[in-house]
Motif scaffolding. Sequence first.
Motif, PDB file in Angstrom:
ATOM      1  N   LYS A 298       0.831  -1.205   0.000  1.00 45.52           N
ATOM      2  CA  LYS A 298       0.000   0.000   0.000  1.00 45.52           C
ATOM      3  C   LYS A 298       0.865   1.253   0.000  1.00 45.52           C
ATOM      4  CE  LYS A 298      -3.957  -2.106   2.340  1.00 45.52           C
ATOM      5  NZ  LYS A 298      -4.841  -2.073   3.550  1.00 45.52           N
ATOM      6  N   VAL A 299       1.947   1.213   0.756  1.00 46.63           N
ATOM      7  CA  VAL A 299       2.858   2.367   0.786  1.00 46.63           C
ATOM      8  C   VAL A 299       3.469   2.578  -0.598  1.00 46.63           C
ATOM      9  CG1 VAL A 299       5.002   3.287   1.767  1.00 46.63           C
ATOM     10  CG2 VAL A 299       3.340   2.109   3.237  1.00 46.63           C
ATOM     11  N   ALA A 300       3.881   1.479  -1.251  1.00 46.75           N
ATOM     12  CA  ALA A 300       4.470   1.581  -2.585  1.00 46.75           C
ATOM     13  C   ALA A 300       3.462   2.146  -3.589  1.00 46.75           C
ATOM     14  CB  ALA A 300       4.960   0.218  -3.048  1.00 46.75           C
ATOM     15  N   ALA A 301       2.195   1.743  -3.464  1.00 48.47           N
ATOM     16  CA  ALA A 301       1.165   2.261  -4.367  1.00 48.47           C
ATOM     17  C   ALA A 301       1.001   3.771  -4.185  1.00 48.47           C
ATOM     18  CB  ALA A 301      -0.158   1.543  -4.117  1.00 48.47           C
ATOM     19  N   ARG A 302       1.045   4.228  -2.943  1.00 46.97           N
ATOM     20  CA  ARG A 302       0.935   5.670  -2.699  1.00 46.97           C
ATOM     21  C   ARG A 302       2.174   6.410  -3.209  1.00 46.97           C
ATOM     22  NH1 ARG A 302      -1.811   3.835   2.144  1.00 46.97           N
ATOM     23  NH2 ARG A 302       0.090   3.915   3.399  1.00 46.97           N
ATOM     24  N   MET A 303       3.346   5.777  -3.102  1.00 47.51           N
ATOM     25  CA  MET A 303       4.557   6.398  -3.633  1.00 47.51           C
ATOM     26  C   MET A 303       4.480   6.530  -5.157  1.00 47.51           C
ATOM     27  SD  MET A 303       7.572   4.717  -1.242  1.00 47.51           S
ATOM     28  CE  MET A 303       8.905   5.656  -2.012  1.00 47.51           C
ATOM     29  N   ARG A 304       3.905   5.535  -5.813  1.00 48.70           N
ATOM     30  CA  ARG A 304       3.753   5.627  -7.273  1.00 48.70           C
ATOM     31  C   ARG A 304       2.854   6.795  -7.658  1.00 48.70           C
ATOM     32  NH1 ARG A 304       3.968  -0.097  -6.815  1.00 48.70           N
ATOM     33  NH2 ARG A 304       1.693  -0.293  -6.754  1.00 48.70           N
ATOM     34  N   GLU A 305       1.849   7.068  -6.852  1.00 47.34           N
ATOM     35  CA  GLU A 305       1.004   8.230  -7.108  1.00 47.34           C
ATOM     36  C   GLU A 305       1.795   9.522  -6.999  1.00 47.34           C
ATOM     37  OE1 GLU A 305      -2.138   7.905  -4.295  1.00 47.34           O
ATOM     38  OE2 GLU A 305      -3.047   6.137  -5.254  1.00 47.34           O
ATOM     39  N   LEU A 306       2.897   9.474  -6.249  1.00 45.50           N
ATOM     40  CA  LEU A 306       3.788  10.623  -6.096  1.00 45.50           C
ATOM     41  C   LEU A 306       4.951  10.562  -7.088  1.00 45.50           C
ATOM     42  CD1 LEU A 306       3.793  10.594  -2.202  1.00 45.50           C
ATOM     43  CD2 LEU A 306       2.665  12.289  -3.668  1.00 45.50           C
ATOM     44  N   ASP A 307       4.847   9.680  -8.088  1.00 42.41           N
ATOM     45  CA  ASP A 307       5.795   9.575  -9.205  1.00 42.41           C
ATOM     46  C   ASP A 307       7.133   8.947  -8.810  1.00 42.41           C
ATOM     47  OD1 ASP A 307       6.040   9.831 -11.952  1.00 42.41           O
ATOM     48  OD2 ASP A 307       7.017  11.797 -11.848  1.00 42.41           O
ATOM     49  N   VAL A 308       7.113   8.081  -7.759  1.00 43.26           N
ATOM     50  CA  VAL A 308       8.310   7.345  -7.339  1.00 43.26           C
ATOM     51  C   VAL A 308       7.954   5.865  -7.282  1.00 43.26           C
ATOM     52  CG1 VAL A 308       9.978   6.942  -5.493  1.00 43.26           C
ATOM     53  CG2 VAL A 308       9.248   9.283  -6.029  1.00 43.26           C
ATOM     54  N   ASN A 309       8.732   5.051  -7.966  1.00 43.01           N
ATOM     55  CA  ASN A 309       8.450   3.614  -8.018  1.00 43.01           C
ATOM     56  C   ASN A 309       9.511   2.837  -7.252  1.00 43.01           C
ATOM     57  OD1 ASN A 309       7.155   1.232  -8.745  1.00 43.01           O
ATOM     58  ND2 ASN A 309       8.268   1.031 -10.679  1.00 43.01           N
ATOM     59  N   VAL A 310       9.081   2.057  -6.261  1.00 42.97           N
ATOM     60  CA  VAL A 310       9.947   1.130  -5.544  1.00 42.97           C
ATOM     61  C   VAL A 310       9.287  -0.243  -5.592  1.00 42.97           C
ATOM     62  CG1 VAL A 310      10.948   2.895  -4.042  1.00 42.97           C
ATOM     63  CG2 VAL A 310       8.883   1.668  -3.317  1.00 42.97           C
ATOM     64  N   ARG A 311      10.054  -1.289  -5.314  1.00 40.93           N
ATOM     65  CA  ARG A 311       9.520  -2.649  -5.370  1.00 40.93           C
ATOM     66  C   ARG A 311       8.979  -3.042  -3.994  1.00 40.93           C
ATOM     67  NH1 ARG A 311      10.804  -7.354  -8.461  1.00 40.93           N
ATOM     68  NH2 ARG A 311       9.183  -8.889  -7.969  1.00 40.93           N
ATOM     69  N   ALA A 312       7.733  -3.483  -3.966  1.00 37.77           N
ATOM     70  CA  ALA A 312       7.114  -3.922  -2.723  1.00 37.77           C
ATOM     71  C   ALA A 312       7.074  -5.436  -2.662  1.00 37.77           C
ATOM     72  CB  ALA A 312       5.699  -3.363  -2.620  1.00 37.77           C
ATOM     73  N   PHE A 313       7.312  -5.981  -1.471  1.00 41.50           N
ATOM     74  CA  PHE A 313       7.204  -7.415  -1.224  1.00 41.50           C
ATOM     75  C   PHE A 313       6.218  -7.626  -0.082  1.00 41.50           C
ATOM     76  CE2 PHE A 313      11.301  -6.850  -3.191  1.00 41.50           C
ATOM     77  CZ  PHE A 313      11.422  -7.946  -4.041  1.00 41.50           C
ATOM     78  N   GLN A 314       5.465  -8.703  -0.202  1.00 47.30           N
ATOM     79  CA  GLN A 314       4.473  -9.007   0.815  1.00 47.30           C
ATOM     80  C   GLN A 314       4.788 -10.358   1.445  1.00 47.30           C
ATOM     81  OE1 GLN A 314       0.418  -9.112  -0.615  1.00 47.30           O
ATOM     82  NE2 GLN A 314      -0.354  -8.414   1.368  1.00 47.30           N
ATOM     83  N   GLY A 315       4.924 -10.369   2.760  1.00 47.95           N
ATOM     84  CA  GLY A 315       5.094 -11.619   3.479  1.00 47.95           C
ATOM     85  C   GLY A 315       6.373 -12.363   3.167  1.00 47.95           C
ATOM     86  N   LEU A 316       7.491 -11.665   2.988  1.00 46.33           N
ATOM     87  CA  LEU A 316       8.766 -12.345   2.764  1.00 46.33           C
ATOM     88  C   LEU A 316       9.118 -13.192   3.983  1.00 46.33           C
ATOM     89  CD1 LEU A 316      11.129  -9.664   1.167  1.00 46.33           C
ATOM     90  CD2 LEU A 316      10.258 -11.722   0.056  1.00 46.33           C
ATOM     91  N   THR A 317       9.592 -14.401   3.737  1.00 43.93           N
ATOM     92  CA  THR A 317       9.976 -15.297   4.830  1.00 43.93           C
ATOM     93  C   THR A 317      11.035 -14.642   5.717  1.00 43.93           C
ATOM     94  OG1 THR A 317       9.533 -17.209   3.425  1.00 43.93           O
ATOM     95  CG2 THR A 317      10.886 -17.582   5.379  1.00 43.93           C
ATOM     96  N   GLY A 318      10.755 -14.584   7.011  1.00 42.24           N
ATOM     97  CA  GLY A 318      11.704 -14.019   7.960  1.00 42.24           C
ATOM     98  C   GLY A 318      11.783 -12.509   7.971  1.00 42.24           C
ATOM     99  N   VAL A 319      11.007 -11.851   7.108  1.00 46.58           N
ATOM    100  CA  VAL A 319      11.052 -10.390   6.997  1.00 46.58           C
ATOM    101  C   VAL A 319       9.664  -9.777   7.138  1.00 46.58           C
ATOM    102  CG1 VAL A 319      11.673  -8.417   5.532  1.00 46.58           C
ATOM    103  CG2 VAL A 319      13.078 -10.496   5.480  1.00 46.58           C
ATOM    104  N   GLY A 320       8.687 -10.356   6.460  1.00 44.68           N
ATOM    105  CA  GLY A 320       7.362  -9.756   6.383  1.00 44.68           C
ATOM    106  C   GLY A 320       7.259  -8.827   5.192  1.00 44.68           C
ATOM    107  N   ASP A 321       6.372  -7.857   5.249  1.00 43.87           N
ATOM    108  CA  ASP A 321       6.240  -6.884   4.168  1.00 43.87           C
ATOM    109  C   ASP A 321       7.473  -5.978   4.147  1.00 43.87           C
ATOM    110  OD1 ASP A 321       3.785  -8.030   3.911  1.00 43.87           O
ATOM    111  OD2 ASP A 321       2.624  -6.238   4.432  1.00 43.87           O
ATOM    112  N   ALA A 322       7.874  -5.567   2.938  1.00 45.42           N
ATOM    113  CA  ALA A 322       9.080  -4.746   2.835  1.00 45.42           C
ATOM    114  C   ALA A 322       9.102  -3.992   1.511  1.00 45.42           C
ATOM    115  CB  ALA A 322      10.334  -5.615   2.958  1.00 45.42           C
ATOM    116  N   LEU A 323       9.854  -2.912   1.484  1.00 46.17           N
ATOM    117  CA  LEU A 323      10.146  -2.161   0.273  1.00 46.17           C
ATOM    118  C   LEU A 323      11.603  -2.383  -0.104  1.00 46.17           C
ATOM    119  CD1 LEU A 323       8.558   1.340   1.042  1.00 46.17           C
ATOM    120  CD2 LEU A 323       7.540  -0.538  -0.267  1.00 46.17           C
TER     121      LEU A 323
END
Length: 345
Positions: A298-323
């Motif tokens: 969700k944070v990455a989607a809002r960043m894209r609306e601000l013209d910045v693209n980063v890669r979002a991951f959901q539920g990474l093993t041992g990490v959880g959600d992350a950018l």
Amino acid sequence: MIPRRPSYQDIPLYSPPSVQCSVDLSDNTNLFGMPPVAERVLRECATSVVSRYPQTYAPELKKALSSYTGFEPSWLTTGCGSDDLIDCCLRAFLEPGERIAVPDPSFSMLSYFAKVNGLQFVPVRLRPDFDIDVDGLLATGARLIYVCSPNNPTGTVASRTALERLVDAAPGLVLVDEAYAEFASDTYADLVRSRPNILVTRTLSKAFGLAGLRVGYAMGRPELVSEVEKARGPYKHTGVSERVAIAALTEGLPWVKARAEEIKEIRGRLVEALKAEGLQPLPSDGNFLLVPLPDAPKVAARMRELDVNVRAFQGLTGVGDALRIACGPWPMMETALQALREARR
């Protein structure tokens, strides 16, 4: 009726998110561009370079890589990016139905390559310190074990002690993916000379700034390289990509090394800036940072609306959600940090 492979039926097309933003930090390429000498060679390529086939098995490119790596040309093979060489290795060394063991999380293309090659994909969770779990990988009995170091997406490295123990005890081949080698504190190509069962892949898509030309290479004993070349085929690069790659590997090296050092310095600055925002990025030896963050998609989607693209991951093993945020010129990082602040509000 169209003949189909039953094992293909449930394989989706690999399609990572593709979004057009003015600041795109999503794919870990070189955001400084390409070496000026490589750009000059690209502009000056003769028509014949395009209209004729390149030489089979890229002998001139191997000579340039030999000078860069210190390995004789017979110890080198090249491919259409390092991911192509990984795919070639799976075809060369594993029969359909055999296992490939991969740390988890790691390069997402490995599960895809395993499926299209009819292999059993066996993920093995990284240790709590993000080193590889040697005993867990060996316990799979897989005849091919893949290790990405620095690891994508975590940025962490496999320790030398762990990797040496893995290679020495592995029942088959250990394939080490060093796509981010130029940014790392330790690399493992030296093990190729002392161990017969290791192949190391690298790429010109990251530090060298040539992602669009798709040039990768691998280092290994000649008897391993020759097997990979059977799967590779004679023409894996265009004549243009070979010429530009050779220029980058020779005259362009000072630029490449200088940008790699600059990226490492920017990576350190970005770590401190993210910590000031209350975030804890993982320690990274790549040209990117992985930042654990609840609701990262969700944070990455809002960043894209601000013209910045980063890669979002959901539920990474041992990490959880992350950018995952690639490191580039500092003005880009400032723009990304501001977008991140606004997106988290």
